[in-house]
Design a protein around this motif. Structure first.
Motif, PDB file in Angstrom:
ATOM      1  N   LYS A 101       0.852  -1.196   0.000  1.00 32.93           N
ATOM      2  CA  LYS A 101       0.000   0.000   0.000  1.00 32.93           C
ATOM      3  C   LYS A 101       0.882   1.238   0.000  1.00 32.93           C
ATOM      4  O   LYS A 101       2.052   1.186   0.378  1.00 32.93           O
ATOM      5  N   ASP A 102       0.296   2.349  -0.447  1.00 34.66           N
ATOM      6  CA  ASP A 102       1.036   3.608  -0.410  1.00 34.66           C
ATOM      7  C   ASP A 102       0.078   4.772  -0.246  1.00 34.66           C
ATOM      8  O   ASP A 102      -1.140   4.604  -0.301  1.00 34.66           O
ATOM      9  N   ARG A 103       0.669   5.931  -0.012  1.00 30.62           N
ATOM     10  CA  ARG A 103      -0.115   7.150   0.126  1.00 30.62           C
ATOM     11  C   ARG A 103       0.723   8.342  -0.300  1.00 30.62           C
ATOM     12  O   ARG A 103       1.949   8.284  -0.297  1.00 30.62           O
ATOM     13  N   ARG A 122      -2.924   4.021 -13.967  1.00 32.32           N
ATOM     14  CA  ARG A 122      -2.000   3.120 -14.687  1.00 32.32           C
ATOM     15  C   ARG A 122      -1.314   2.142 -13.745  1.00 32.32           C
ATOM     16  O   ARG A 122      -0.825   1.103 -14.189  1.00 32.32           O
ATOM     17  N   PHE A 123      -1.266   2.463 -12.449  1.00 33.43           N
ATOM     18  CA  PHE A 123      -0.477   1.680 -11.504  1.00 33.43           C
ATOM     19  C   PHE A 123      -1.370   0.919 -10.536  1.00 33.43           C
ATOM     20  O   PHE A 123      -2.424   1.414 -10.128  1.00 33.43           O
ATOM     21  N   PRO A 124      -0.935  -0.272 -10.126  1.00 32.22           N
ATOM     22  CA  PRO A 124      -1.699  -1.049  -9.138  1.00 32.22           C
ATOM     23  C   PRO A 124      -1.794  -0.308  -7.804  1.00 32.22           C
ATOM     24  O   PRO A 124      -0.951   0.536  -7.478  1.00 32.22           O
ATOM     25  N   GLY A 131       4.327   5.319  -8.105  1.00 34.67           N
ATOM     26  CA  GLY A 131       4.450   5.318  -9.569  1.00 34.67           C
ATOM     27  C   GLY A 131       4.105   6.663 -10.179  1.00 34.67           C
ATOM     28  O   GLY A 131       4.760   7.138 -11.113  1.00 34.67           O
ATOM     29  N   TYR A 132       3.085   7.300  -9.644  1.00 34.27           N
ATOM     30  CA  TYR A 132       2.670   8.627 -10.114  1.00 34.27           C
ATOM     31  C   TYR A 132       3.803   9.626  -9.909  1.00 34.27           C
ATOM     32  O   TYR A 132       4.202  10.333 -10.841  1.00 34.27           O
ATOM     33  N   LEU A 133       4.338   9.689  -8.689  1.00 37.12           N
ATOM     34  CA  LEU A 133       5.417  10.619  -8.360  1.00 37.12           C
ATOM     35  C   LEU A 133       6.649  10.345  -9.234  1.00 37.12           C
ATOM     36  O   LEU A 133       7.247  11.271  -9.798  1.00 37.12           O
ATOM     37  N   GLN A 134       7.032   9.079  -9.360  1.00 42.01           N
ATOM     38  CA  GLN A 134       8.230   8.748 -10.137  1.00 42.01           C
ATOM     39  C   GLN A 134       8.046   9.060 -11.621  1.00 42.01           C
ATOM     40  O   GLN A 134       8.979   9.502 -12.282  1.00 42.01           O
ATOM     41  N   THR A 135       6.836   8.864 -12.134  1.00 39.24           N
ATOM     42  CA  THR A 135       6.558   9.223 -13.529  1.00 39.24           C
ATOM     43  C   THR A 135       6.688  10.728 -13.715  1.00 39.24           C
ATOM     44  O   THR A 135       7.319  11.202 -14.668  1.00 39.24           O
ATOM     45  N   VAL A 141       8.138   4.085 -15.178  1.00 44.63           N
ATOM     46  CA  VAL A 141       7.752   3.204 -14.075  1.00 44.63           C
ATOM     47  C   VAL A 141       7.088   1.948 -14.627  1.00 44.63           C
ATOM     48  O   VAL A 141       6.190   2.029 -15.468  1.00 44.63           O
ATOM     49  N   LYS A 142       7.531   0.819 -14.132  1.00 47.96           N
ATOM     50  CA  LYS A 142       6.961  -0.455 -14.541  1.00 47.96           C
ATOM     51  C   LYS A 142       5.551  -0.590 -13.994  1.00 47.96           C
ATOM     52  O   LYS A 142       5.247  -0.122 -12.906  1.00 47.96           O
TER      53      LYS A 142
END
Length: 175
Positions: A101-103, A122-124, A131-135, A141-142
């Protein structure tokens, strides 16, 4: 670390992190675009002869700007490691994160941020904000990495069982 060892991660680079050279490259990676910290917690190990499957709780904390707004992302999960006794010492031959999980939190409570639902989707669920932040930070992002449930994590557990019992000579391919 054996020369053919592999470490998976959520973001992609030009070449995979393999062996000691990959670890050195990661230590000197794109620090100008990230401020990330990995915290390791509790650990378990299933050992059979010269092979083991270990799991270590982990938390990834990353601070960055998203659309001009400073945010913190916290992602929790586990490192699922395929290990082998190599020249008398235990080594990780494959590390696969499982994202639980993340936030995402805006650092300044007076600031507002609207997320693009299409990009977020796009991300699980286990690493959608990471993934959003890294994109947004410019990484590729995979998608489809292991989470708490689903076919990808079931396949990972099957690969782990085959590695541990010796029915597979390789630890599988990082997801």
């Amino acid at each position: 670390m054996p020369a053919d060892a592999a470490a998976a991660r959520s973001w992609a680079c030009r070449s995979p992190a393999r062996g000691s050279a990959g670890i050195r490259r990661r230590r000197t990676g794109p620090r100008d675009r990230e401020a990330a910290l990995h915290f390791l917690g509790g650990h378990t190990a299933d050992i059979l002869g010269d092979r083991a499957i270990t799991q270590t709780k982990m938390t990834i904390s990353q601070r960055a700007e998203v659309d001009g707004v400073e945010v913190d992302v916290v992602c929790t999960g586990r490192f699922y490691d395929f290990c082998a006794r190599h020249e008398g010492a235990w080594k990780i031959v494959r590390r696969q994160p499982i994202y639980e999980k993340d936030r995402l939190d805006v650092v300044d409570p007076a600031a507002t941020l609207s997320l693009d639902p299409q990009l977020l989707g796009r991300f699980p669920v286990g690493y959608r904000h990471l993934g959003y932040l890294q994109t947004k930070a410019g990484f590729t992002v995979k998608t489809g990495l292991p989470g708490l449930a689903g076919e990808v994590v079931r396949r990972l557990y099957a690969e782990g069982a085959q590695w541990l019992d010796g029915s597979s000579s390789t630890p599988g391919a990082p997801h």
